[in-house]
Design a protein around this motif. Sequence first.
Motif, PDB file in Angstrom:
ATOM      1  N   GLN A 155       0.533 -45.460 -85.332  1.00 34.31           N
ATOM      2  CA  GLN A 155       0.395 -44.845 -84.019  1.00 34.31           C
ATOM      3  C   GLN A 155      -0.017 -45.863 -82.960  1.00 34.31           C
ATOM      4  O   GLN A 155       0.492 -45.833 -81.824  1.00 34.31           O
ATOM      5  CB  GLN A 155      -0.616 -43.703 -84.088  1.00 34.31           C
ATOM      6  N   LYS A 156      -0.918 -46.788 -83.304  1.00 27.39           N
ATOM      7  CA  LYS A 156      -1.345 -47.820 -82.354  1.00 27.39           C
ATOM      8  C   LYS A 156      -0.180 -48.754 -82.009  1.00 27.39           C
ATOM      9  O   LYS A 156       0.027 -49.100 -80.842  1.00 27.39           O
ATOM     10  CB  LYS A 156      -2.506 -48.617 -82.943  1.00 27.39           C
ATOM     11  N   LYS A 160       1.671 -49.106 -78.229  1.00 27.91           N
ATOM     12  CA  LYS A 160       1.819 -50.384 -77.509  1.00 27.91           C
ATOM     13  C   LYS A 160       3.293 -50.658 -77.192  1.00 27.91           C
ATOM     14  O   LYS A 160       3.626 -51.137 -76.102  1.00 27.91           O
ATOM     15  CB  LYS A 160       1.256 -51.521 -78.349  1.00 27.91           C
ATOM     16  N   ILE A 161       4.160 -50.354 -78.150  1.00 25.55           N
ATOM     17  CA  ILE A 161       5.595 -50.571 -77.935  1.00 25.55           C
ATOM     18  C   ILE A 161       6.103 -49.721 -76.783  1.00 25.55           C
ATOM     19  O   ILE A 161       6.826 -50.203 -75.903  1.00 25.55           O
ATOM     20  CB  ILE A 161       6.388 -50.251 -79.223  1.00 25.55           C
ATOM     21  N   GLN A 162       5.692 -48.458 -76.744  1.00 20.66           N
ATOM     22  CA  GLN A 162       6.160 -47.558 -75.695  1.00 20.66           C
ATOM     23  C   GLN A 162       5.677 -48.015 -74.322  1.00 20.66           C
ATOM     24  O   GLN A 162       6.428 -47.948 -73.330  1.00 20.66           O
ATOM     25  CB  GLN A 162       5.675 -46.122 -75.976  1.00 20.66           C
ATOM     26  N   ARG A 163       4.428 -48.494 -74.227  1.00 22.29           N
ATOM     27  CA  ARG A 163       3.913 -48.986 -72.944  1.00 22.29           C
ATOM     28  C   ARG A 163       4.685 -50.224 -72.486  1.00 22.29           C
ATOM     29  O   ARG A 163       5.011 -50.374 -71.301  1.00 22.29           O
ATOM     30  CB  ARG A 163       2.415 -49.298 -73.053  1.00 22.29           C
ATOM     31  N   ALA A 179      -0.708 -36.172 -88.227  1.00 22.05           N
ATOM     32  CA  ALA A 179      -0.507 -36.526 -86.824  1.00 22.05           C
ATOM     33  C   ALA A 179      -0.606 -35.311 -85.917  1.00 22.05           C
ATOM     34  O   ALA A 179      -1.029 -35.412 -84.765  1.00 22.05           O
ATOM     35  CB  ALA A 179       0.860 -37.196 -86.647  1.00 22.05           C
ATOM     36  N   GLU A 180      -0.214 -34.145 -86.439  1.00 22.58           N
ATOM     37  CA  GLU A 180      -0.277 -32.897 -85.682  1.00 22.58           C
ATOM     38  C   GLU A 180      -0.971 -31.854 -86.545  1.00 22.58           C
ATOM     39  O   GLU A 180      -0.338 -31.037 -87.203  1.00 22.58           O
ATOM     40  CB  GLU A 180       1.137 -32.437 -85.307  1.00 22.58           C
ATOM     41  N   PRO A 181      -2.332 -31.887 -86.590  1.00 21.18           N
ATOM     42  CA  PRO A 181      -3.071 -31.029 -87.528  1.00 21.18           C
ATOM     43  C   PRO A 181      -3.139 -29.554 -87.147  1.00 21.18           C
ATOM     44  O   PRO A 181      -3.743 -28.765 -87.863  1.00 21.18           O
ATOM     45  CB  PRO A 181      -4.473 -31.656 -87.529  1.00 21.18           C
ATOM     46  N   ASN A 182      -2.517 -29.170 -86.032  1.00 25.07           N
ATOM     47  CA  ASN A 182      -2.547 -27.776 -85.612  1.00 25.07           C
ATOM     48  C   ASN A 182      -1.829 -26.905 -86.640  1.00 25.07           C
ATOM     49  O   ASN A 182      -0.647 -27.127 -86.945  1.00 25.07           O
ATOM     50  CB  ASN A 182      -1.886 -27.635 -84.236  1.00 25.07           C
ATOM     51  N   PHE A 183      -2.519 -25.905 -87.175  1.00 31.34           N
ATOM     52  CA  PHE A 183      -1.974 -25.070 -88.246  1.00 31.34           C
ATOM     53  C   PHE A 183      -0.727 -24.318 -87.796  1.00 31.34           C
ATOM     54  O   PHE A 183       0.280 -24.261 -88.514  1.00 31.34           O
ATOM     55  CB  PHE A 183      -3.035 -24.069 -88.726  1.00 31.34           C
TER      56      PHE A 183
END
Length: 231
Positions: free
Chosen positions: A69-70, A74-77, A160-164
């Motif tokens: 994720q880090k 950085k790549i996207q920025r 990455a998306e812990p929302n149940f």
Amino acid sequence: MYYSQCHTKTGLPREVVKWLQSLDLSFYPKNVRRDFSNGYLVAEIFSYYYPQDFPEHSYDKGTSLSAKQKNWSKIQRALQKQNLHLRKEVVDGTIHCKPGAAELLVNEVYAILTNQRIMDVQSPERDFTDQEYQELLPTLARSTASKAIKNNLSITEIMAEPNFSTNQRKAELILHRHLEHKAAERALNPEHFKVKPNLGHLAAKNPVPSSQGNADNHSSGGTSSKMCSTT
């Protein structure tokens, strides 16, 4: 011969394989899905063209979700500074090692940096499931519903998306797609599933010939006439 072997192993177009080999990367991606997931190689490729915006020492070679994720953040920025763009769904699929995602991402990077058109980049949206692989297997060897969910909803995706509710919707979508595919397959190949045809199917497969139907009508008409005359 070497290019041909790499093309077969990686699943990438031949011209993309040659391009990757020309960049003199720190290591050659033997497993595209695994080797591109953390973004390190992607940053290294972009640094070949934009060394100031993609300093290699600032990227982590680790394979943990946080490292991925880090790196990708950085790549996207850095891409935004150059007014470049990679599709989010393709990046997410690459991070979570979804089938076909990394290959599509590498093709996108190639198209961006070389201005060369790749057919895969122009193709319709992919769902990055293992459906194509499943279709290659014998019917009895294909995934069950629970296995389909396990194969197509990775642990890192849940982390990455812990929302149940979000993950429940993803699981339901995978299950729905699996059942739809199964139903279509049953309809096309009922003999593989030992499905017995009902009366409607039998009637559709064995319609009464028109000549026989006319004969029956004439016979019925003749009988009626006789009954009327007798009466």
